[in-house]
Design a protein around this motif. Sequence first.
Motif, PDB file in Angstrom:
ATOM      1  N   ILE A  48       0.808  -1.224   0.000  1.00  0.00           N
ATOM      2  CA  ILE A  48       0.000   0.000   0.000  1.00  0.00           C
ATOM      3  C   ILE A  48       0.838   1.268   0.000  1.00  0.00           C
ATOM      4  O   ILE A  48       0.335   2.328  -0.295  1.00  0.00           O
ATOM      5  N   GLY A  49       2.094   1.175   0.357  1.00  0.00           N
ATOM      6  CA  GLY A  49       2.952   2.357   0.401  1.00  0.00           C
ATOM      7  C   GLY A  49       3.406   2.636   1.815  1.00  0.00           C
ATOM      8  O   GLY A  49       3.374   1.773   2.676  1.00  0.00           O
TER       9      GLY A  49
ATOM     10  N   ASN B 197      -1.785   8.529  -2.351  1.00  0.00           N
ATOM     11  CA  ASN B 197      -3.037   7.800  -2.539  1.00  0.00           C
ATOM     12  C   ASN B 197      -4.069   8.071  -1.453  1.00  0.00           C
ATOM     13  O   ASN B 197      -5.227   7.690  -1.593  1.00  0.00           O
ATOM     14  N   ALA B 198      -3.620   8.689  -0.364  1.00  0.00           N
ATOM     15  CA  ALA B 198      -4.539   8.994   0.733  1.00  0.00           C
ATOM     16  C   ALA B 198      -3.880  10.017   1.640  1.00  0.00           C
ATOM     17  O   ALA B 198      -2.654  10.144   1.666  1.00  0.00           O
ATOM     18  N   PHE B 199      -4.713  10.744   2.377  1.00  0.00           N
ATOM     19  CA  PHE B 199      -4.173  11.649   3.388  1.00  0.00           C
ATOM     20  C   PHE B 199      -5.199  11.901   4.475  1.00  0.00           C
ATOM     21  O   PHE B 199      -6.392  11.666   4.305  1.00  0.00           O
TER      22      PHE B 199
ATOM     23  N   ASP C 170      -7.966   7.604  -2.157  1.00  0.00           N
ATOM     24  CA  ASP C 170      -8.232   7.479  -3.588  1.00  0.00           C
ATOM     25  C   ASP C 170      -9.192   6.311  -3.825  1.00  0.00           C
ATOM     26  O   ASP C 170      -9.116   5.283  -3.150  1.00  0.00           O
ATOM     27  N   THR C 171     -10.091   6.480  -4.773  1.00  0.00           N
ATOM     28  CA  THR C 171     -11.139   5.475  -5.013  1.00  0.00           C
ATOM     29  C   THR C 171     -10.579   4.082  -5.279  1.00  0.00           C
ATOM     30  O   THR C 171     -11.185   3.094  -4.870  1.00  0.00           O
ATOM     31  N   ILE C 172      -9.431   3.969  -5.921  1.00  0.00           N
ATOM     32  CA  ILE C 172      -8.886   2.631  -6.206  1.00  0.00           C
ATOM     33  C   ILE C 172      -8.376   1.929  -4.953  1.00  0.00           C
ATOM     34  O   ILE C 172      -8.185   0.715  -4.955  1.00  0.00           O
ATOM     35  N   TRP C 173      -8.186   2.685  -3.860  1.00  0.00           N
ATOM     36  CA  TRP C 173      -7.692   2.107  -2.611  1.00  0.00           C
ATOM     37  C   TRP C 173      -8.790   1.980  -1.557  1.00  0.00           C
ATOM     38  O   TRP C 173      -8.540   1.464  -0.467  1.00  0.00           O
ATOM     39  N   GLN C 174      -9.995   2.433  -1.856  1.00  0.00           N
ATOM     40  CA  GLN C 174     -11.073   2.350  -0.873  1.00  0.00           C
ATOM     41  C   GLN C 174     -11.515   0.909  -0.671  1.00  0.00           C
ATOM     42  O   GLN C 174     -11.433   0.092  -1.585  1.00  0.00           O
ATOM     43  N   GLY C 175     -11.955   0.619   0.545  1.00  0.00           N
ATOM     44  CA  GLY C 175     -12.431  -0.725   0.873  1.00  0.00           C
ATOM     45  C   GLY C 175     -11.314  -1.714   1.175  1.00  0.00           C
ATOM     46  O   GLY C 175     -11.562  -2.916   1.283  1.00  0.00           O
ATOM     47  N   LYS C 176     -10.090  -1.220   1.337  1.00  0.00           N
ATOM     48  CA  LYS C 176      -8.946  -2.096   1.602  1.00  0.00           C
ATOM     49  C   LYS C 176      -8.342  -1.844   2.977  1.00  0.00           C
ATOM     50  O   LYS C 176      -7.236  -2.294   3.253  1.00  0.00           O
TER      51      LYS C 176
ATOM     52  N   GLY D  16      -8.032   3.627   5.028  1.00  0.00           N
ATOM     53  CA  GLY D  16      -8.513   4.698   5.911  1.00  0.00           C
ATOM     54  C   GLY D  16      -8.295   4.362   7.368  1.00  0.00           C
ATOM     55  O   GLY D  16      -7.821   5.194   8.143  1.00  0.00           O
ATOM     56  N   SER D  17      -8.604   3.140   7.745  1.00  0.00           N
ATOM     57  CA  SER D  17      -8.409   2.710   9.135  1.00  0.00           C
ATOM     58  C   SER D  17      -6.941   2.758   9.527  1.00  0.00           C
ATOM     59  O   SER D  17      -6.594   3.220  10.617  1.00  0.00           O
ATOM     60  N   LYS D  18      -6.078   2.291   8.649  1.00  0.00           N
ATOM     61  CA  LYS D  18      -4.641   2.314   8.936  1.00  0.00           C
ATOM     62  C   LYS D  18      -4.127   3.744   9.035  1.00  0.00           C
ATOM     63  O   LYS D  18      -3.304   4.059   9.894  1.00  0.00           O
TER      64      LYS D  18
END
Length: 136
Positions: A4-5, A57-59, A88-94, A97-99
């Motif tokens: 995930i990065g 991909n997220a913040f 980012d939508t391609i990373w949602q549901g994985k 966000g929780s991490k």
Amino acid sequence: MDQIGSFRKVREEDWPQLYSLCERVLLRKDETHFLKKIKQDGDVAACYVLERNGEINAFILYSRVKIVDEQDESFIENAVVLGPIIVDTIWQGKGIGSKLIAHAHHKIRQEQECLAFVLGEEEYYARFGFSADLAS
């Protein structure tokens, strides 16, 4: 952080990517305007990004607020507010966000922030230590 990065603090040159990601994910400009205003006013308490291969991909952002007495408007305490959190939508549901929330919440505690609030789903945010009862 494997596939995930990795998480890191935001850098000044990241902000255009954050604004773009915010608009792309939320499909509206009002949240981006809000984000720009927080930055412009110097109210960013903490901001962490998830970066993979040079792309954000997220913040998550925590902004500064002051708690004041409703009746006489006297200062009570400094605090931070979580939000926005953008994935980012391609990373949602994985679980990204929780991490990201767990990572950022741990970091702000290390930085001695004593009071953090969030507006959102009570059951979801409870797992990160947020409590509506404590907030009231």
